[in-house]
Scaffold this motif. Sequence first.
Motif, PDB file in Angstrom:
ATOM      1  N   VAL A   1     -14.830  12.025  -2.113  1.00  0.00           N
ATOM      2  CA  VAL A   1     -15.127  10.726  -2.733  1.00  0.00           C
ATOM      3  C   VAL A   1     -13.922  10.242  -3.533  1.00  0.00           C
ATOM      4  CG1 VAL A   1     -16.668   9.495  -4.299  1.00  0.00           C
ATOM      5  CG2 VAL A   1     -17.580  11.264  -2.812  1.00  0.00           C
ATOM      6  N   PHE A   2     -13.246  11.175  -4.176  1.00  0.00           N
ATOM      7  CA  PHE A   2     -12.055  10.835  -4.943  1.00  0.00           C
ATOM      8  C   PHE A   2     -11.003  10.222  -4.013  1.00  0.00           C
ATOM      9  CE2 PHE A   2      -8.164  12.309  -7.365  1.00  0.00           C
ATOM     10  CZ  PHE A   2      -8.351  11.445  -8.429  1.00  0.00           C
ATOM     11  N   ALA A   3     -10.774  10.879  -2.873  1.00  0.00           N
ATOM     12  CA  ALA A   3      -9.787  10.376  -1.913  1.00  0.00           C
ATOM     13  C   ALA A   3     -10.187   8.997  -1.416  1.00  0.00           C
ATOM     14  CB  ALA A   3      -9.661  11.347  -0.743  1.00  0.00           C
ATOM     15  N   VAL A   4     -11.460   8.844  -1.077  1.00  0.00           N
ATOM     16  CA  VAL A   4     -11.931   7.551  -0.581  1.00  0.00           C
ATOM     17  C   VAL A   4     -11.756   6.472  -1.653  1.00  0.00           C
ATOM     18  CG1 VAL A   4     -13.985   6.288   0.129  1.00  0.00           C
ATOM     19  CG2 VAL A   4     -13.520   8.517   1.113  1.00  0.00           C
ATOM     20  N   SER A   5     -12.027   6.815  -2.907  1.00  0.00           N
ATOM     21  CA  SER A   5     -11.867   5.819  -3.978  1.00  0.00           C
ATOM     22  C   SER A   5     -10.413   5.417  -4.144  1.00  0.00           C
ATOM     23  CB  SER A   5     -12.349   6.380  -5.322  1.00  0.00           C
ATOM     24  OG  SER A   5     -13.592   6.943  -5.196  1.00  0.00           O
TER      25      SER A   5
ATOM     26  N   PHE B   1      -1.480   9.304  -1.814  1.00  0.00           N
ATOM     27  CA  PHE B   1      -2.045  10.624  -2.068  1.00  0.00           C
ATOM     28  C   PHE B   1      -3.488  10.692  -1.549  1.00  0.00           C
ATOM     29  CE2 PHE B   1      -4.602  13.287  -4.967  1.00  0.00           C
ATOM     30  CZ  PHE B   1      -4.044  14.519  -4.652  1.00  0.00           C
ATOM     31  N   GLY B   2      -4.261   9.657  -1.870  1.00  0.00           N
ATOM     32  CA  GLY B   2      -5.654   9.614  -1.421  1.00  0.00           C
ATOM     33  C   GLY B   2      -5.751   9.630   0.090  1.00  0.00           C
ATOM     34  N   THR B   3      -4.868   8.874   0.748  1.00  0.00           N
ATOM     35  CA  THR B   3      -4.886   8.821   2.212  1.00  0.00           C
ATOM     36  C   THR B   3      -4.608  10.200   2.795  1.00  0.00           C
ATOM     37  OG1 THR B   3      -3.894   6.649   1.927  1.00  0.00           O
ATOM     38  CG2 THR B   3      -4.056   7.482   4.170  1.00  0.00           C
ATOM     39  N   LEU B   4      -3.569  10.841   2.261  1.00  0.00           N
ATOM     40  CA  LEU B   4      -3.219  12.171   2.780  1.00  0.00           C
ATOM     41  C   LEU B   4      -4.373  13.154   2.541  1.00  0.00           C
ATOM     42  CD1 LEU B   4       0.541  12.423   1.734  1.00  0.00           C
ATOM     43  CD2 LEU B   4      -0.445  11.931   4.002  1.00  0.00           C
ATOM     44  N   LEU B   5      -4.934  13.089   1.347  1.00  0.00           N
ATOM     45  CA  LEU B   5      -6.035  13.976   1.007  1.00  0.00           C
ATOM     46  C   LEU B   5      -7.210  13.756   1.970  1.00  0.00           C
ATOM     47  CD1 LEU B   5      -7.200  16.065  -0.914  1.00  0.00           C
ATOM     48  CD2 LEU B   5      -7.916  14.221  -2.437  1.00  0.00           C
TER      49      LEU B   5
ATOM     50  N   TYR C   1       0.815  -1.210   0.000  1.00  0.00           N
ATOM     51  CA  TYR C   1       0.000   0.000   0.000  1.00  0.00           C
ATOM     52  C   TYR C   1       0.852   1.265   0.000  1.00  0.00           C
ATOM     53  CZ  TYR C   1      -3.793   3.142   1.332  1.00  0.00           C
ATOM     54  OH  TYR C   1      -4.713   4.142   1.353  1.00  0.00           O
ATOM     55  N   ARG C   2       1.859   1.278   0.854  1.00  0.00           N
ATOM     56  CA  ARG C   2       2.607   2.534   1.001  1.00  0.00           C
ATOM     57  C   ARG C   2       3.509   2.813  -0.196  1.00  0.00           C
ATOM     58  NH1 ARG C   2       6.655   0.554   5.754  1.00  0.00           N
ATOM     59  NH2 ARG C   2       8.068  -0.549   4.383  1.00  0.00           N
ATOM     60  N   ARG C   3       3.661   1.827  -1.054  1.00  0.00           N
ATOM     61  CA  ARG C   3       4.436   2.087  -2.279  1.00  0.00           C
ATOM     62  C   ARG C   3       3.545   2.559  -3.411  1.00  0.00           C
ATOM     63  NH1 ARG C   3       7.431  -3.239  -1.899  1.00  0.00           N
ATOM     64  NH2 ARG C   3       8.920  -2.870  -0.234  1.00  0.00           N
ATOM     65  N   ASN C   4       2.226   2.511  -3.159  1.00  0.00           N
ATOM     66  CA  ASN C   4       1.247   2.867  -4.181  1.00  0.00           C
ATOM     67  C   ASN C   4       0.978   4.370  -4.107  1.00  0.00           C
ATOM     68  OD1 ASN C   4      -1.043   3.249  -5.689  1.00  0.00           O
ATOM     69  ND2 ASN C   4      -2.050   1.379  -4.985  1.00  0.00           N
ATOM     70  N   ALA C   5       1.552   5.122  -5.058  1.00  0.00           N
ATOM     71  CA  ALA C   5       1.498   6.589  -4.957  1.00  0.00           C
ATOM     72  C   ALA C   5       0.065   7.146  -4.908  1.00  0.00           C
ATOM     73  CB  ALA C   5       2.265   7.210  -6.107  1.00  0.00           C
ATOM     74  N   PRO C   6      -0.833   6.719  -5.823  1.00  0.00           N
ATOM     75  CA  PRO C   6      -2.191   7.275  -5.756  1.00  0.00           C
ATOM     76  C   PRO C   6      -2.849   6.984  -4.408  1.00  0.00           C
ATOM     77  CG  PRO C   6      -1.881   6.037  -7.786  1.00  0.00           C
ATOM     78  CD  PRO C   6      -0.676   5.795  -6.941  1.00  0.00           C
TER      79      PRO C   6
END
Lengths: 530, 295, 326
Positions: free
Chosen positions: B274-278, B34-38, B26-31
Motif C-alpha cells: 500500500v505504501f508503494a501504491v501510495s 522508489f515506490g514504482t521500484l518497490l 515523474y521520473r525526477r520524483n525520488a519517492p
Amino acid sequence: MKLTRRDILGSAGALLVAPNFAFEAQAAEPQMGGTMVMVSTQVPRHLNPAVQSGIATAIPGTQIFASPLRYDADWTPHPYLAESWKVADDALSVTLNLVKGAKFHDGKPITSEDVKFSIETIKAHHPFKTMFEPVSSVETPDEHTAVIHLAHPHPALLLCLSGALCPIIPKHVFGDGQDIMNHPANSNPVGSGPFKIAEFKAGQQIVLEKNPDFFIKGRPYLDKIVIRIVPDLSSIILAVEGGQADFLPFLAESQSIIRLQKSDRLGVTDKGYAAVGPINWLAFNTAKPPLDNKAVRQAIGYAIDRNFITKALLRGIAKPQRSPIIESSPFFNPKMPSYGLDLNKANAMLDQAGHKKGPDGMRFKLTVDYIPGGGEEQEGIAQYLKSQLKKAGIDIEVRASPDFPTWAKRISNYDFDLTMDEVYNWGDPVIGVHRTYLSSNIRKGVIWSNTQQYRNPKVDELLNKAAVEKDPAKRKGFYDEFQMIVGDDLPIYWVNALPYHTIYNKRLGNVPESIWGSMQSMDEVYWKKA
Amino acid sequence: MSTIEPAIGGGVPEPVSPLREAWTVYRRNAPAVFGTLLLFAIVAFVLYGTFIYKGDPYEIVWAPQTPPGVEATVPLGTDNLGRDLLRGLLKGGGPTLAVGAAAAIITLVIGILLGGIAGYFGGWIDDLLMRITEFFQVLPALLFAMVVITLFSPSTITTSIAIGVVLWPQTARLTRAEFLKIRELEYVMAARSIGARNGRIMWKVILPNALPPLIVSATLTVGVAILFQAGLSFLGLDDPNTMSWGLMIGTNRQYILDAWWPVTFPGVAIFLTVFAVSLVGDGLNDAFNPKLRER
Amino acid sequence: MGLTAYIVRRLIYGIILLAGVLVLNFFLIHAAPGDPAETIAGAMGGATAEMLSGIRAAYGLDKPLLTQLAIYLGHVAHGDLGMSYYFNQPVISLIAARVGPTILLVFAAQLIAITVGVVMGVLAARKPSGPLSAVITVLSTVGYAAPVFWTGIMLIILFASIIPIFPVDGMTSARFSGGFVAHVVDVLYHLALPAFTLAIIFLAQYSRLSRASMIDVLGADYVRTARAKGLSETKVVFRHALRNAVLPIITVAGIQFGNLISGALLVESVFNWPGMGRLAFDSVLRRDYPTLLGILFFAALMVVIANLLTDLSYRFADPRIRTGGR
C-alpha cells in the motif's frame, strides 16, 4: 497440595455430611465476600438452560438456577434442591423431597409445582430429547414432594436432574403463556440458585450477585461473579496473566495452557470436565463411497498416528481417545481397539478393497472439513491428515468453511466425505453418545445427530437396551459390547479428548472440580484469607 | 452533503503531449521512483516467487511457532500449526493484489459510467445520479462490504465486487467534476456542432482528457482496496481456502503472545504494497499537476 | 434560506436517505441465496419442517414480499428493528448498548487525528522542503498504509504484552469500583490504545491538509502584514493561518466519518471494544441478519447526523457559505 481422587474416596463418609464439590485442599480459611472475575470466549444466547444447551448458557445458568441434585467428582449424586430422593424398586418412579423454605429470587417459594413445570418444559423444548423422554408424568402430592413417573426404567435420570440439565425455573414467571423459547425472562431470569442476575449485556458481560436468601445457609461465599466475554484468546490470556481476571474455564489451546502452567500465581487443572466428555473426532460419511466400505474406514484408522497428534501436534496436553465414550467415564471399555499406526496394513487393506494406486500414487480423493475457528484441534489435525493420508495413497483436500453455520449446514446435509468434529458426552451416554450412533437419529439438517448416517441394527438394539437397563453392571455390559462393535465398524475415528483446562487465581479456594466443573453451582468457591 | 471535491482535480489538457511532460516530472520524483521500484519488486516476488519457492501454504512442514532464521527449511519461521510462513506470503500475495486490482477496475467502471453520465448530461439525470451516489456514501464502506459478502458467501470474486461496489462513489464524483468542466471547453463544443453523438463525445473526446486525475484516483483506490481486502479477510470474511495476507493475520492473531512473526510478516507485506501504491499515486498526482508540486 | 428551514430540509432529506437504506437492506437480505427461515433455524440448532413453517409465520416470511417490506418499514418507524436471531433480545436494545462505546471511540480517534495531524502539518509547513517536512510526510503515509488491525496488534504486542501498561480487555475493568471520576479515568485508560490506533490512519489526511493550507496562507498578503507588524510567529500561525485551515478540516472530518466507522469496526475487533463494530462482526459470524441490518441502519443514521453537523459547523465557521447546495 492437591488431593488425589483416592484420598477423597477414603473420606467419602464425610462428604455425605458436608458435600464438597471441589477438591482443592482447604488449607486456608474460607472468607466471605469478594468478587470473582471470569473470562470466557463463550457467548450465551440467553441464560435459561431449560431451553438452551451448551457451555455458554450452562455456566451462568447453573449459578442462577438450582437443580434437584448435584454431583461430586466421583459421579456420586448429592442433595441440592432435593434434600433427599428415592428411586422406586421397580425403577419406574423417582420421588424428590424438596428443601423446605427455598425461595426464588423474587421471594416466592420453590414448590413441587415448579419442579413439575421445569421438567415438562425441558422435556418439550430442550434439544436433548432423551433426557426426559421416558417421563410420563410428574405428580405433586404436596408442596415439597415431586414424583417423577417413568414409562420405563431410565438409569440416566439422576444425572439428568443435575447441573445445567435440570434448572428449576419459576412457573409463575415462565408459565405465563408466552413462548418459552423467546421468553423475555430468559435474558433476565428469576432464578433459584446461589446467585442472581444483576446485569446481562448480551455478548459483553454478565454480572451475578450473591442471593442472600439462598437455601443453603452461609452460601455462597462470593459476593459477586463477573463473567467477562472476550472473543480473542490472546486478550484473555493477558487478562488472566495480568490479574484482571481470576478464572478461565474451558481453555483447550495447548500453547496457552503450557504458558500459563509456568505462572506461580495461577493454578491450572484439567479436572471438572468428566461429565462434559468432550471428544475430538474424525467422522466418516458412511453412506458415500468409498467410505461406505468398513475396510476403507479401518485402513484410514491404521494410517493415522494418534500419538503423534496428541504428543506433537497438541504438545502433549491432550489425551488420546479411542472410544465413543470418554475414557474418564465409568462406561468406557478399555478393550477397545486403538488402530495403532500401521501404514503397510493400511495400504494392503486399501489394495484389497479394490482401490489400487493410480499412476500418481493416489487411490482416490476425499475432502476433509473442520469446524472453523477450532484451531489446532480442528484445522491443525485436518492439515495433518492431508500430509499423513498421502502416505496411504489418499489424496485429501482440506475444505475450510467461512463460519460455523456454513460448516453445520454442509455436515448436516451430508455434503462431506470426512469432517473433524467436537462432540460432548454430556454425562450419561444416553444424552451425548446415543445420538451419534442410533439409526433412528439420522435427521437431515440437524447438526450433531447421526450425520455419519451410520446404521447397524445390533448397535440400535444395544443402545436401546442400555437406555432402560436398571442394573448398572448389565448396563455397562451393553455399552461394552456397543463400543466393540462401533470400534470395528468405525463410523468415526476418535482422536483425542479435548484438553479442557481451568485456569484460576491460586488465592481462590474450592475451585470447581466436580464432574460438571463450572457448569454446576459455584456457591462453595471462596477467596482465601490473604 | 459537502460539494468539495478531492484535491486531485484540475486536469486541464495542455497542447504539448501531457503524458510525456508528466513522465519527465515523474521520473525526477525520488519517492515516486522508489515506490514504482518497490511495487515492481513486490509484484515480481508474488508472481515468480511461487515458482522458485514451491509448496502448499496450508501444509504443516515444521515444528509449530518456529521463529524466523532458526531453521533453514523455513526461513521466515512457522505459524501456530507449523506451516511455512514464506509459502503463505508468496501464495497469499496473489489474491491480495488481484482483489485490489479487480476492485479498483470495478470502481473505475461504475464510477466513470455514472459520474460521466451525470457530469455530461447534467440536469435531473445529474441530480438523480448524485443522490444515488450520496446514498451509497452514507453507508460505511467496510460495513456494507461485510454485509454483501456475508449474504453472498465469500470468494475472491464476491470480495472484489463488494469492495468495488462500496468504493465507486468517490470516483463517480471526481469523474462528474471533470466532465462538468471539460464539456464546456471549445473542442467539445466543436465536436457537438459537427453532430457527433453523445456517447462518442463522452468516450472519445471528454474521457481521454479527464483521464489523468482518474488514473491517480484509480491508483490510490488499488491501495484502499488492498487494505479493504486485508481487513475483510482479517475478519474472516474471505474464502478461507484461498491464502491471503489478511487471512494470515486473522488466523494467527490469537497466538501473538507466543509468536510475533506470523502476524508481523504479512502485515509488513500489506504495508509495503500500500505504501508503494501510495507513493506511485502521489507521484502521478504531482506529475499531472506540476503546479501543485509544492503542496 | 433561514437556518431552520435549511435544517428541516436536510432532516427530510436524511430521512429519505435512511428509508432508502432500509429498503436496500430489505431487498439485500431477500436477494441472498437461501431461506431466511432456515438461517434462523440454524441459529437455534436445527429444525424440522413444522418448526420452519412456524418460524416463517412468526417472522412474517410467508407473506408477499412487498407486504413484508411495508411491515418492516412500519416497525422501524416505531423504533422496532426486529428480534435478533441469536440473542433473545430486540435488535434495538442490543444496538443501544453498543452505540455509546463506538461514538466514544470514533470521536476520541477523530480528536487525536485532528490535533496531532494539524500539529504535524503546521510543523511541516514552516519549512516545506526541509527534512522535518519530509519525515512528517513519510510518517503520515506510513500510518495510512499500514492496515489498522495490524497496527493495533503490533501495539498490543508492544504495550500490553512486552511492556504491559495498557489493558486490552474491553472498555472498563471488570473489577471496577469507585465513583464517577474514577470511572471516567478507567474508561480513558482503556480507550487510549484503540483510539490512538484508529487515529493513525487519518493522520496523513489532516497533516497534508493543514500543511497545504498553511503554505497557502503563510504566503498571503495579510499574513505578511501581520509579520511585518512584528507579531510573533506562534501568533501568526494560530491567529491567522490556522483559521484558514479550519474549513477544509471540517469538510474532511465530515467526509471521513463513514471511514472512521469502517476503521472502528476493525479496531473494536482487535481491542475487544464493546461497540457496534464488534457486534457487527459477531453478527456476521452468526448470520444474525436482523442485527446486522440494524447496525447498518444505525451506522447510516450516524453518518447522516455527522454530515448534518458538518454542514452546520461549516456554516458557523464561515457565515459567507451559502447553505442549500445546488
